[in-house]
Design an enzyme around this catalytic site. Sequence first.
Site, PDB file in Angstrom:
ATOM      1  CD  GLN A   1      60.124  13.469  13.032  1.00 48.97           C
ATOM      2  OE1 GLN A   1      60.105  14.621  13.445  1.00 48.97           O
ATOM      3  NE2 GLN A   1      59.518  12.495  13.688  1.00 48.97           N
TER       4      GLN A   1
ATOM      5  CG  HIS B   1      56.055   7.456  19.436  1.00 49.40           C
ATOM      6  ND1 HIS B   1      56.055   8.694  20.014  1.00 49.40           N
ATOM      7  CD2 HIS B   1      56.200   6.573  20.445  1.00 49.40           C
ATOM      8  CE1 HIS B   1      56.208   8.566  21.319  1.00 49.40           C
ATOM      9  NE2 HIS B   1      56.285   7.292  21.606  1.00 49.40           N
ATOM     10  CG  LEU B   2      54.047   4.372  12.185  1.00 50.02           C
ATOM     11  CD1 LEU B   2      55.419   4.579  11.550  1.00 50.02           C
ATOM     12  CD2 LEU B   2      53.591   2.933  11.987  1.00 50.02           C
ATOM     13  CB  ALA B   3      49.798   7.805  14.522  1.00 47.66           C
ATOM     14  CG  ASP B   4      54.288  12.052  15.506  1.00 49.27           C
ATOM     15  OD1 ASP B   4      55.237  12.394  14.811  1.00 49.27           O
ATOM     16  OD2 ASP B   4      54.437  11.584  16.655  1.00 49.27           O
ATOM     17  CD  GLN B   5      58.088   8.823  14.137  1.00 47.01           C
ATOM     18  OE1 GLN B   5      58.722   7.997  13.508  1.00 47.01           O
ATOM     19  NE2 GLN B   5      58.062   8.811  15.461  1.00 47.01           N
TER      20      GLN B   5
ATOM     21  CD  GLU C   1      54.620  17.712  22.369  1.00 44.43           C
ATOM     22  OE1 GLU C   1      53.529  17.361  22.852  1.00 44.43           O
ATOM     23  OE2 GLU C   1      55.699  17.596  22.985  1.00 44.43           O
TER      24      GLU C   1
ATOM     25  CG  HIS D   1      54.267  14.779  19.032  1.00 42.55           C
ATOM     26  ND1 HIS D   1      54.367  14.291  20.299  1.00 42.55           N
ATOM     27  CD2 HIS D   1      55.369  15.520  18.836  1.00 42.55           C
ATOM     28  CE1 HIS D   1      55.506  14.712  20.840  1.00 42.55           C
ATOM     29  NE2 HIS D   1      56.126  15.473  19.973  1.00 42.55           N
TER      30      HIS D   1
HETATM   31  N1  LIG Z   1      59.885   6.364  21.927  1.00 42.60           N
HETATM   32  C1  LIG Z   1      59.680   6.852  20.709  1.00 42.60           C
HETATM   33  N2  LIG Z   1      59.544   6.019  19.662  1.00 42.60           N
HETATM   34  C2  LIG Z   1      59.333   6.498  18.427  1.00 42.60           C
HETATM   35  N3  LIG Z   1      59.238   7.806  18.138  1.00 42.60           N
HETATM   36  C3  LIG Z   1      59.356   8.696  19.138  1.00 42.60           C
HETATM   37  C4  LIG Z   1      59.590   8.263  20.479  1.00 42.60           C
HETATM   38  N4  LIG Z   1      59.653   9.352  21.282  1.00 42.60           N
HETATM   39  C5  LIG Z   1      59.485  10.430  20.478  1.00 42.60           C
HETATM   40  N5  LIG Z   1      59.294  10.031  19.190  1.00 42.60           N
HETATM   41  C6  LIG Z   1      59.042  10.908  18.020  1.00 42.60           C
HETATM   42  O1  LIG Z   1      59.983  11.961  18.020  1.00 42.60           O
HETATM   43  C7  LIG Z   1      59.368  13.193  17.643  1.00 42.60           C
HETATM   44  C8  LIG Z   1      59.564  14.172  18.810  1.00 42.60           C
HETATM   45  O2  LIG Z   1      59.070  15.453  18.531  1.00 42.60           O
HETATM   46  P1  LIG Z   1      59.192  16.657  19.607  1.00 42.60           P
HETATM   47  O3  LIG Z   1      58.614  17.877  19.019  1.00 42.60           O
HETATM   48  O4  LIG Z   1      58.634  16.207  20.909  1.00 42.60           O
HETATM   49  O5  LIG Z   1      60.715  16.678  19.782  1.00 42.60           O
HETATM   50  P2  LIG Z   1      61.898  17.706  19.770  1.00 42.60           P
HETATM   51  O6  LIG Z   1      62.299  18.239  18.454  1.00 42.60           O
HETATM   52  O7  LIG Z   1      62.959  16.985  20.551  1.00 42.60           O
HETATM   53  O8  LIG Z   1      61.290  18.911  20.496  1.00 42.60           O
HETATM   54  P3  LIG Z   1      61.502  19.538  21.851  1.00 42.60           P
HETATM   55  O9  LIG Z   1      62.969  19.541  22.205  1.00 42.60           O
HETATM   56  O10 LIG Z   1      60.973  20.845  21.576  1.00 42.60           O
HETATM   57  O11 LIG Z   1      60.695  18.659  22.750  1.00 42.60           O
HETATM   58  C9  LIG Z   1      57.929  12.856  17.329  1.00 42.60           C
HETATM   59  O12 LIG Z   1      57.790  12.605  15.945  1.00 42.60           O
HETATM   60  C10 LIG Z   1      57.686  11.561  18.113  1.00 42.60           C
HETATM   61  O13 LIG Z   1      56.707  10.717  17.536  1.00 42.60           O
END
Ligand SMILES: Nc1ncnc2c1ncn2[C@@H]1O[C@H](COP(=O)(O)OP(=O)(O)OP(=O)(O)O)[C@@H](O)[C@H]1O
Length: 331
Positions: A100, A277-281, A10, A303
Amino acid sequence: MIRIDGSYGEGGGQILRSSIALSCITGEDVEIYNIRASRPKPGLAAQHLKGIETAKMLCNGRVEGLRVGSTRVVFRPGKIRVRDLKVDIGTAGSITLLLQTIMPPLLHAGRECRIEITGGTDVKWSPSVDYFVFVLGDVLKEMGAEFEIELIRRGYYPKGGGKIIVKIFSGELKGIKFRRAECSTVRGISHCSNLPEHVAERQAKSAEEVLREHGVLSEIKTEVRRGVSTGSGITLFCKYKGSVSYGEKGKPAERVGGEAALEILREIGSQGAFDRHLADQVMIPGVIARGVTEYSSTEITKHILSNAYVINSFIDGSVEIRDDIIRISGI
Ligand SMILES: Nc1ncnc2c1ncn2[C@@H]1O[C@H](COP(=O)(O)OP(=O)(O)OP(=O)(O)O)[C@@H](O)[C@H]1O
């Protein structure tokens, strides 16, 4: 020293958050380079900086490269010092993304603390506060974590100013093999602030209609507030799946509700146990749990692959992904 390539998969902020969280948990020094290489403005943005600063405070750590735009950070954690904290992210930086980074180390330390965070509660590209409470939060509680999240006020883009209070009581997590749960009724919260009441009502009504057309029952509450920041949104959830949609200038409330409904319909119609999303969290919490955590995801996203790369760089072989199944061995 563990070395993490921030451009992997990602290539966004999540690799950074996971690396810092794991560094605090394991006590291992970590270097992250090529930070956010895939983003239009590479390097640390203000909200990532805040996350690292907060982790530094909590872990009594030392950091190199802590400035906006930095593409390399070295984080050397000390011992976790659990204590009450007040963090102001400023503007609408996402509160849930800050969590997170800091929640897994705090749960792992397993002592009581109270954290007050000011920033964005409902901002694009991140879990809404309701998603955090009712989707991720419910899974963490099922795994044994004891905590409370109180929403004081909402913060939307661009003003932010939302506030939540997290009280952690105990964080002894146990691994669980999660199975797909049937969804009988979709629940949800449709909210707006500094906007007419009908915005929240129309978002809810349109989501209910779309769900009804597909034969799915729903119970969606509306919440109307006045406050620092102006905006609207809706979160829908059903056991291990959720969907989020936010309002924008010129975007009709009906579209906000309809989008969230279609998204959760896609998720509940899929064979995965967890939404994408939950799966990565749940991967980092899986590392601090006793035993094995296992679940399938509606999709193996970048992710998820990025988190697997980070976790396996700290603890070789801890994450295995086979087809749509993610298996995490706890430390
Ligand atoms: N609609 C959503 N519902 C639930 N979780 C979400 C949703 N959209 C994004 N996330 C979660 O938010 C996190 C986003 O991580 P990501 O690295 O893309 O973001 P970031 O820190 O804003 O980075 P960047 O600005 O570099 O894109 C992930 O854990 C993803 O699962």
